[in-house]
Design an enzyme around this catalytic site. Structure first.
Site, short mmCIF file in Angstrom:
data_model
loop_
_atom_site.label_atom_id
_atom_site.label_comp_id
_atom_site.label_asym_id
_atom_site.label_seq_id
_atom_site.Cartn_x
_atom_site.Cartn_y
_atom_site.Cartn_z
N ARG A 98 0.66 -1.23 -0.29
CA ARG A 98 0.44 0.06 0.68
C ARG A 98 1.15 1.12 -0.26
O ARG A 98 0.32 2.12 -0.32
CB ARG A 98 -1.21 0.58 1.34
CG ARG A 98 -1.94 -0.83 1.71
CD ARG A 98 -2.85 -1.27 2.72
NE ARG A 98 -3.32 -2.07 3.12
CZ ARG A 98 -4.75 -2.21 3.64
NH1 ARG A 98 -4.77 -0.71 3.55
NH2 ARG A 98 -5.96 -2.31 3.38
N GLU A 169 -10.42 -1.59 -5.58
CA GLU A 169 -11.39 -0.22 -4.45
C GLU A 169 -10.29 0.88 -4.03
O GLU A 169 -8.98 0.66 -4.73
CB GLU A 169 -11.41 -1.05 -3.30
CG GLU A 169 -11.52 -0.23 -2.44
CD GLU A 169 -11.54 -0.44 -0.97
OE1 GLU A 169 -10.61 -1.79 -0.63
OE2 GLU A 169 -12.54 0.06 -0.18
#
Ligand code: 8ZB
Length: 482
Positions: A98, A169
């Site tokens: 991430r 997402e």
């Protein structure tokens, strides 16, 4: 930075850089990936299954989950499919991917292999690359989504989409303001224009990829108009880049009427603004997130919280519900724990789905209120951007016209303060610089004052704190300090 479709040459220059960020980028071949997607059976395509659910008024359940080791990830997803009865599957990305820290993620994978089990939460998809992602996709029979909170998800999108995932997402606001401290909105909106343009390229070649902005933002005390504004803006940004399938999300606040009103108004608002800018052929669906705040440690109590979310999702007719687990307060859930959350949720959906829609004056009032507030914010942002939603968003956040409570980002004003009213609906104790007119502000003040009278205390910051911890301690509205 503007809300304008990226030109082919602009994208190509960026792509060449992005694909070099980690060795696995070399494994991406868009043309070949399109062929791969086209050969996929329809039941594994997220947008197709969402469209069917939307037409039927069904609510489908999706868990979260991710592991360091590939085989464990496959085992987990097969278990959630076969034993849990999931309708959609996730692959949640690890925290190092991430943050684009691929070198460190590589070491975690090596250490996990040595240890014989996953040492971290989340699947480092970039390190594994396209072929490994396809092994996941080919091991299951359900649509798979990439779930994460990545400010710069360009390489992650390249690899996982080429790897056969059909839903991605995140968004330029929803993966920034709640997740980062020092990353500018210009930077993340631009990163996400790339992701959306990539999805647009797949769409143009007949491959449906669904996109889902992260609805809940910072948790359970986010007034619906705040998350709805972010959702509408991210939908507009995505549509401009050629995205056609979008799921707009909302995190459960806990008051049933407010939650139903929020889900029902969300796609209506999205459709309203997409039509205003003349985007055609869009499919919007809704996502309801079960309680995104602190949970009770006790498993039975946790099932109560999960079940209440399932009721709201089913009565609201959300297209998808993201489920929690009875282990939420304890740490990372086992596969059995995740499956238990899905089963409890589906039991309730199946019991509730045929019941008469809940309709009342209060529900209509709530829905209309959310719409009035959201339009006030989004319209002001458009005005600040001279009609450009990307420019307006940057200026709007600076001015606190759009403001997310409890967010870590220094690009967020942080002036608003939400609190529950006597029925547990989330209202504005302080509306900061949100561009509301007098009636809206007074409505919120009256509702909060009513709670103050019942509890015999003045509404204050202490009340806000109490509300953050209350569900974990067994109730929705904190009556007095808990
Ligand atoms: C933004 C989402 C955060 C939530 C859930 C928790 C957390 C975290 C796992 C998981 C299933 C996991 N979560 N790790 N769910 N499996 N390994 O994501 O509920 O609050």
């Amino acid at each position: 930075m503007k809300n304008k479709r990226l030109e082919a040459d602009e994208l190509e220059v960026q792509r060449q850089e992005v694909l070099k960020q980690w060795s696995t980028g070399a494994g991406v071949n868009l043309e070949e990936a399109v062929t791969y997607h086209k050969a996929m059976p329809a039941e594994k395509v997220f947008a197709a299954k969402l469209a069917k659910a939307k037409a039927e008024g069904a609510t489908l359940a999706q868990p979260r989950g991710g592991t360091t080791l590939l085989q464990e990830q496959i085992d987990l997803l097969q278990y959630l499919q076969d034993e849990g009865g999931a309708d959609f599957l996730p692959t949640t990305i690890d925290s190092l991917n991430r943050q684009n820290r691929y070198q460190e993620a590589e070491k975690v994978i090596e250490d996990s292999k040595k240890a014989g089990h996953s040492l971290r939460n989340g699947f480092p998809a970039v390190n594994y690359g396209v072929v490994a992602c396809r092994r996941i996709i080919e091991s299951v029979n359900l649509p798979c989504q990439v779930r994460h909170g990545t400010p710069d998800a360009r390489l992650l999108a390249e690899i996982t989409l080429a790897g056969g995932f059909t839903d991605f997402e995140g968004g330029g606001i929803s993966n920034n303001i709640p997740y980062a401290k020092n990353v500018s909105l210009e930077e993340t909106i631009s990163n996400w224009q790339y992701v959306d343009r990539l999805v647009g390229l797949y769409e143009e070649q007949g491959v449906r990829i669904n996109r889902e902005p992260f609805g809940p933002l910072t948790g359970t005390l986010v007034p619906p108009c705040i998350s709805h504004s972010v959702g509408v803006i991210e939908a507009l940004l995505a549509a401009e880049q050629g995205v056609k399938n979008i799921s707009l999300g909302y995190g459960q606040c806990g008051n049933l009427i407010q939650d139903i009103a929020a889900v029902r108004s969300l796609t209506e608002l999205g459709e309203e603004y997409l039509a205003k800018f003349k985007y055609k052929g869009m499919m919007l669906t809704s996502v309801f997130h079960q309680w995104m705040g602190g949970f009770p440690q006790d498993e039975s109590q946790a099932f109560g919280v999960i079940s209440w979310g399932a009721v709201a999702a089913a009565l609201a007719k959300a297209t998808k519900v993201i489920v929690k687990t009875p282990h939420e307060a304890l740490g990372i859930p086992s596969k059995e724990g995740i499956a238990a959350g899905i089963k409890a949720t589906k039991q309730i959906i199946n019991m509730v789905r045929n019941q008469a829609l809940l309709n009342s004056e209060e529900l209509e009032r709530e829905k209309e209120g959310i719409k009035v507030e959201t339009r006030a914010i989004v319209d002001k942002i458009l005005e600040l951007g001279d009609g450009d939603i990307a420019v307006g968003t940057v200026r709007g956040f600076q001015a606190g016209i759009l403001d997310i409570p409890f967010a870590p980002s220094r690009y967020n004003a942080g002036k608003i303060l939400p609190v529950r009213d006597a029925q547990g609906a989330v209202r504005f104790l302080d509306h900061g610089n949100l561009p509301f007119d007098k009636e809206v502000i007074e409505f919120h003040q009256e509702r909060i004052a009513e709670r103050g009278r019942i509890e015999g205390r003045d509404p204050s910051f202490q009340m806000v704190i109490d509300d953050i911890y209350s569900i974990g301690k067994g109730r929705l509205v904190a009556i007095g300090s808990v």
